[in-house]
Design a protein around this motif. Structure first.
Motif, PDB file in Angstrom:
ATOM      1  N   CYS A   1      41.868  32.596  41.864  1.00 34.33           N
ATOM      2  CA  CYS A   1      42.625  33.950  42.540  1.00 34.33           C
ATOM      3  C   CYS A   1      42.563  34.686  41.562  1.00 34.33           C
TER       4      CYS A   1
ATOM      5  N   CYS B   1      41.315  29.776  45.662  1.00 30.81           N
ATOM      6  CA  CYS B   1      41.894  30.760  46.106  1.00 30.81           C
ATOM      7  C   CYS B   1      41.631  30.741  47.812  1.00 30.81           C
ATOM      8  N   LEU B   2      42.895  30.411  48.532  1.00 32.58           N
ATOM      9  CA  LEU B   2      42.545  30.125  49.773  1.00 32.58           C
ATOM     10  C   LEU B   2      42.459  31.357  50.831  1.00 32.58           C
ATOM     11  N   GLY B   3      42.735  32.380  49.993  1.00 30.00           N
ATOM     12  CA  GLY B   3      42.202  33.795  50.706  1.00 30.00           C
ATOM     13  C   GLY B   3      40.766  34.312  50.751  1.00 30.00           C
TER      14      GLY B   3
ATOM     15  N   TRP C   1      48.751  31.656  44.128  1.00 28.31           N
ATOM     16  CA  TRP C   1      48.832  32.216  45.718  1.00 28.31           C
ATOM     17  C   TRP C   1      49.952  33.283  45.937  1.00 28.31           C
TER      18      TRP C   1
ATOM     19  N   CYS D   1      48.434  36.512  44.599  1.00 18.88           N
ATOM     20  CA  CYS D   1      47.084  36.944  44.996  1.00 18.88           C
ATOM     21  C   CYS D   1      46.992  37.717  46.117  1.00 18.88           C
TER      22      CYS D   1
ATOM     23  N   CYS E   1      45.236  36.035  49.038  1.00 17.47           N
ATOM     24  CA  CYS E   1      45.955  34.820  49.639  1.00 17.47           C
ATOM     25  C   CYS E   1      46.902  35.371  50.431  1.00 17.47           C
TER      26      CYS E   1
END
Ligand code: ACM
Ligand code: ZN
Length: 484
Positions: free
Chosen positions: A223, A245-247, A283, A286, A289
């Motif tokens: 992120c 970073c899950l985005g 998160w 971010c 995210c």
């Protein structure tokens, strides 16, 4: 007649489910193998008599375990005459090794596999990625081992440092560690070595937390890429706040590529995807995210971990594998096909009588029980003048033996308890001698628990057999700790 020879003849670890000494001994080493579909998986019947040895099993593992028992029974050139009927109580009998905090290497892993087989353990959980090190070369991602497999320093022996504060920085040793990692050829060699011993390797790729070493290699998957400016893994122990970073679709594609390769490299049926101790602070702040949370209709950042877990459970299923993960990855809406690995002993929720693994089993997940209180071999052995350093806690041999994987689990959910596992975390375990001392004899106790379940004969009986069995370990050059 030498008393120690008599003792040696009957000192089996783990103890078989049924053993009758029929009297006398034999030197007749002729073995007859019989197949009988009625013998349970991994089980065997073994008859040692004056006219030879008969091994009956329904599968190759059972035949192999009969051989393990025979090797322990053998006393010089003779065997005591016995009739044994044996089969495991649990189908998951595991041992785990963290090669990230400290790296042990191929020869130590092979020795560990030898010893596991001698105790009828059948799952090697290989912890290969962490904040402090990435130990697997992945095609297409050369920076992983270039940056992720080497540290400029580690926490000095005898010190503790988990926060990365100024005081912690003073506890670093300034010694380059690595690069240490496994190549594809290494892995293939070890997978084959394990298979010959009826051990399935369960590789672990941690996500979405405990990924700092990967982020050091590819800062764009974090992120806040600037937090990876040093381009090296986390130097101190403890939990890292910078996670995947899950985005970022590219960060997820990276993990897919890693897991796709891992699925092809490891033939086992299960892949461990970590899931423990993932802070959500990055998160929360971010933009990517937060955009993901909105696009997926999630409530907030708490929804991100179950979202990525659902994604990878399905991803693995499409490749013929079942996902396994630590307690926390089952929090939220996760498919029932996901297997839990329960490490937390703490009881969950006010007045709730079940620990998290038991709760998962009640909800219908299969679970491997590895609660830290009974199964973490980096907890202290409570030995006088123990020269080795531990992470903390107390886990004497008798406590290991007292472990019941089904304790706290209601009868109707016990079918979901696959078994148990001892875990060898290596923040404070530096080399193979240190590792062996922590593993043995405590792993013998846990192996008997996993093999016999409720039928274990009791600690006094175990300890009597261990007096002989410890000699077998020492004779192999294993730095086995004393029994007390
Ligand atoms: C764990 O001990 N964090 C799984
Ligand atoms: Zn992010």
């Amino acid at each position: 007649m030498n008393i120690s020879l008599i003792l040696a003849a009957v000192a089996l670890v783990p103890q078989p489910a049924k053993l009758v000494e029929t009297g006398g001994t034999t030197k007749n080493a002729e073995i007859r193998y019989v197949t009988d579909a009625a013998v349970p998986a991994e089980g065997y019947r073994l008859k040692v008599a004056a006219d030879g040895i008969t091994v009956t099993s329904s599968d190759a593992a059972g035949r192999y375990y009969a051989g393990v028992t025979l090797a322990q029974l053998k006393d010089g050139e003779t065997w005591p005459c016995v009739e044994i009927e044996d089969a495991p109580a649990y189908r998951w009998r595991g041992a785990h090794l963290d090669e990230c905090r400290h790296f042990f290497g191929k020869e130590t892993v092979k020795q560990m596999l030898d010893l596991m087989a001698q105790h009828k353990l059948n799952r090697f959980h290989w912890h290969l990625t962490e904040d402090q090190g990435w130990r697997l070369d992945i095609p297409g991602y050369p920076e992983l081992v270039k940056y992720g497999a080497v540290r400029s320093a580690s926490v000095r022996h005898g010190q503790r440092a988990t926060k990365g504060s100024k005081e912690d920085a003073d506890k670093l040793n300034g010694v380059k560690y690595g690069p240490y990692f496994y190549t594809e050829a290494d892995i293939r060699e070890i997978v084959a070595y394990a298979a010959e011993r009826h051990i399935v390797i369960v590789p672990e790729i941690e996500l979405p937390g405990h990924v700092f070493a990967a982020l050091a290699a590819y800062p764009e998957f974090a992120c806040v890429p600037a937090n990876m400016a040093s381009r090296e893994p986390r130097l101190v122990w403890g939990i890292e706040k910078d996670v995947l970073c899950l985005g970022n679709d590219k960060a997820i594609k990276f993990m897919e590529d890693v897991l796709d390769y891992v699925c092809r490299l490891f033939p086992g049926d299960v892949v461990h995807i970590g899931g423990d101790e993932c802070p959500q602070v990055r998160w929360k702040d971010c933009p990517k995210c937060q955009a993901r949370i909105k696009a997926e209709g999630l409530k907030d950042e708490h929804g991100l971990q179950p979202w990525i877990t659902r994604h990878f459970v399905k991803f693995l299923e499409a490749r013929g594998k079942r996902a396994l993960g630590w307690d926390e990855y089952l929090l939220g809406d996760v498919p029932k096909s996901a297997i839990g690995m329960s490490w937390r002993t703490r009881r969950q929720g006010a007045g709730h009588a079940l620990v998290s693994g038991a709760q998962a089993a009640v909800r219908g997940h299969d679970v491997v029980m590895t609660p830290n209180k009974f199964c973490y071999l980096d907890y202290g052995q409570c030995l006088p003048n123990d020269p080795f350093q531990y992470i903390g806690g107390k886990l004497p041999l008798e406590m290991c033996y007292s472990f019941d994987p089904c304790a706290d689990v209601p009868a109707e959910a016990r079918k979901h308890i696959l078994g148990g596992q001892c875990n060898n975390w290596s923040e404070y375990t530096w080399n193979e001698y240190d590792l062996a001392w922590k593993m043995w004899p405590r792993t013998c106790a846990l192996a008997e628990v996993f093999w016999l379940g409720d039928a274990k004969p009791g600690f006094a009986d175990f300890k009597k057999r261990m007096a002989t069995h410890r000699g077998r370990l020492i004779a192999q050059g294993i730095n086995c700790a004393p029994l007390e």
